[in-house]
Design a protein around this motif. Structure first.
Motif, short mmCIF file in Angstrom:
data_model
loop_
_atom_site.label_atom_id
_atom_site.label_comp_id
_atom_site.label_asym_id
_atom_site.label_seq_id
_atom_site.Cartn_x
_atom_site.Cartn_y
_atom_site.Cartn_z
N VAL A 1 0.84 -0.92 -0.02
CA VAL A 1 0.02 -0.10 -0.04
C VAL A 1 0.96 1.28 0.14
N VAL A 2 0.88 2.15 -1.12
CA VAL A 2 1.50 3.24 -1.21
C VAL A 2 0.37 4.43 -1.28
N PRO A 3 0.61 5.44 -0.24
CA PRO A 3 -0.52 6.44 -0.25
C PRO A 3 -0.45 7.39 -1.48
N ASP A 4 -1.39 7.73 -2.00
CA ASP A 4 -1.46 8.80 -3.13
C ASP A 4 -1.55 10.28 -2.70
N CYS A 5 -2.19 10.46 -1.62
CA CYS A 5 -2.22 11.81 -0.95
C CYS A 5 -1.90 11.68 0.62
N VAL A 6 -1.99 12.70 1.38
CA VAL A 6 -1.61 12.87 2.54
C VAL A 6 -2.69 14.00 3.07
#
Length: 488
Positions: free
Chosen positions: A284-289
């Motif tokens: 899982v790699v976040p696209d937004c924070v």
């Protein structure tokens, strides 16, 4: 079944559901640039990283840029957006270096399941199947419980290419004895399923698949009506009769026939293949924070993993001095490079719009947890940001956002609703959280039955049927009341 060599479709780039906006609706023309934009929008961060690497390897006009980060847009669009937290206001000034996505501010974050978690990117996720993707959308519709059961049976019968191969009467028979329905009733629900993303899903043959995609385009799309006539007419004979035969049979010019056939080739004959191609156990790699500082919710793209691109100035300057052949080749690759940079910027801008809307609608969810999740559908978000529902579905597909509550899939911000006695709606997720809390607080010697749980929910203003409570309890993996008895 082949249609004038659908081999012109290049893998995922055949995804032809365009981004629809009111301002563009009457002028939208299907182009390779638009197809690429839609393809990039659907990709996860890891897939996008691989796509960028492949583009640089194949296009000499693209080069790595270590000096500037990948920007959201090349027209001055903001790299971040912010929304006041509920009941608070704060300083609007924000700098990119005010936070670090992987820094100390996140070391105490709680995971999505409430468990202590280290780096959220070290978790792995199982990819959704086509059936998962469709079922999730179906549950966000306003179908009755009966029609929803029919819809789920239809979705279960759709194959990996996205086609419904089972006859409608066989679907009706498979619903017995719990649900009795006629083939006409099954067909009515199928029409609803065919409105889900990806466009063209649930078709019973190639002609219907193409017609569903054509009908989803603006009426002014060049060649649309003639392409529809071809799809419902001589499509099976196209390899034999060619453009001349189409023009003669449909009484149109060869130029019009060629334009319509080009439009048909641009469609996706296997829409189901768009979904579920992400390898299992993907990180899982976040696209937004999403973070909150000084009373303001802030949204930024998490671009630290993405390679930075620029136009190779050396090759760009060579175009002016190259001979005709080389100059033509370089100009073509230069155009492709510019398209990619613009579409990457457009992807980021679209993603920011969607996440900002989700943040605005579901700030209570981030503040207080799942019990504060309000009903929200793809249609509502699409209306707010001025995009089509299927574009919203693509934008959130396999996308994750890092929040103070952990790394969360964007799909978690959506929920269907149930009417309350106060005239509002409570989300199904919020009701499940209420059931979970009631069970946690019950007397273990006298657990609450489903009927008692329904009564407790009604007392709080949420009238839910006993069978609905039972369904939600099973979704939460909570045993029945007699299985929860603890005498010790």
């Amino acid at each position: 079944m082949a249609v004038l060599g659908f081999q012109y479709r290049h893998g995922p780039q055949g995804k032809m559901k365009p981004r629809l906006q009111t301002s563009l609706g009457q002028q939208l023309v299907l182009t390779p640039q638009l197809r690429q934009a839609l393809h990039l929008l659907q990709l996860s961060t890891l897939e996008l990283e691989a796509e960028i690497n492949a583009a640089v390897e194949s296009n000499p006009l693209l080069d790595w840029d270590e000096s500037e980060p990948l920007r959201v847009a090349d027209d001055g669009a903001p790299a971040s957006t912010e929304t006041p937290a509920d009941g608070e206001s704060g300083d609007n000034d924000f700098r990119d270096d005010d936070w670090s996505p992987a820094g100390e501010a996140w070391q105490e974050s709680r995971g999505w399941n409430g468990e202590d978690g280290g780096d959220p990117t070290d978790r792995m996720v199982q990819t959704d199947s086509l059936q998962d993707h469709l079922s999730w959308q179906l549950h966000l519709t306003h179908l009755s419980e009966r029609d929803r059961r029919i819809g789920l049976m239809l979705i279960d019968a759709i194959d990996d290419d996205g086609y419904l191969r089972e006859p409608l009467d066989a679907i009706a028979q498979s619903l017995l004895p719990e649900t009795r329905c006629t083939p006409d009733e099954v067909l009515a629900v199928l029409r609803q399923v065919q409105r889900l993303d990806p466009v063209g899903i649930g078709a019973r043959d190639l002609a219907e698949c193409l017609v569903l995609q054509l009908d989803n385009l603006p009426a002014a799309t060049p060649g649309r009506e003639l392409a529809r006539r071809i799809a419902t007419g001589p499509i099976d004979r196209l390899p034999r009769i060619g453009i001349d035969g189409v023009a003669a049979e449909l009484d149109c010019s060869q130029d019009d026939a060629a334009q319509a056939l080009a439009l048909l080739r641009s469609l996706d004959p296997r829409p189901g293949a768009q979904i579920g191609d992400l390898p299992a156990n993907t990180y899982v790699v976040p696209d937004c924070v999403i973070s909150r500082q000084q009373g303001m919710w802030r949204v930024v793209l998490a671009n630290e993993r993405l390679p930075r691109l620029t136009i190779h100035r050396g090759y760009e300057q060579m175009i002016q001095h190259a001979d005709a052949g080389d100059a033509g080749y370089l100009r073509g690759r230069l155009q492709e490079a510019r398209w990619l940079l613009k579409n990457l910027a457009q992807r980021g801008e679209t993603l920011l719009k969607v996440v900002h809307c989700l943040l605005r609608e579901q700030s209570g969810f981030l503040e207080f947890g799942p019990q504060a999740l309000r009903p929200l559908t793809l249609r509502e978000v699409a209306a707010q940001v001025g995009l089509h529902e299927s574009t919203i579905s693509r934008a959130i597909s396999r996308k994750y956002v890092r929040t103070p509550r952990g790394t969360i899939p964007l799909r978690a911000f959506f929920a269907s609703g149930i009417g309350t006695e106060g005239g509002g709606e409570a989300s199904s997720i919020a009701i499940q959280e209420m059931i979970k809390r009631l069970v946690e607080a019950e007397n273990p010697r006298k657990p609450l039955s489903d009927a008692r749980l329904a009564e407790a929910l009604k007392a709080t203003g949420v009238p839910v049927a006993r069978r609905t409570v039972a369904k939600y309890r099973e979704l939460l993996n909570i045993p029945s009341s007699h299985e929860r008895i603890r005498v010790a």
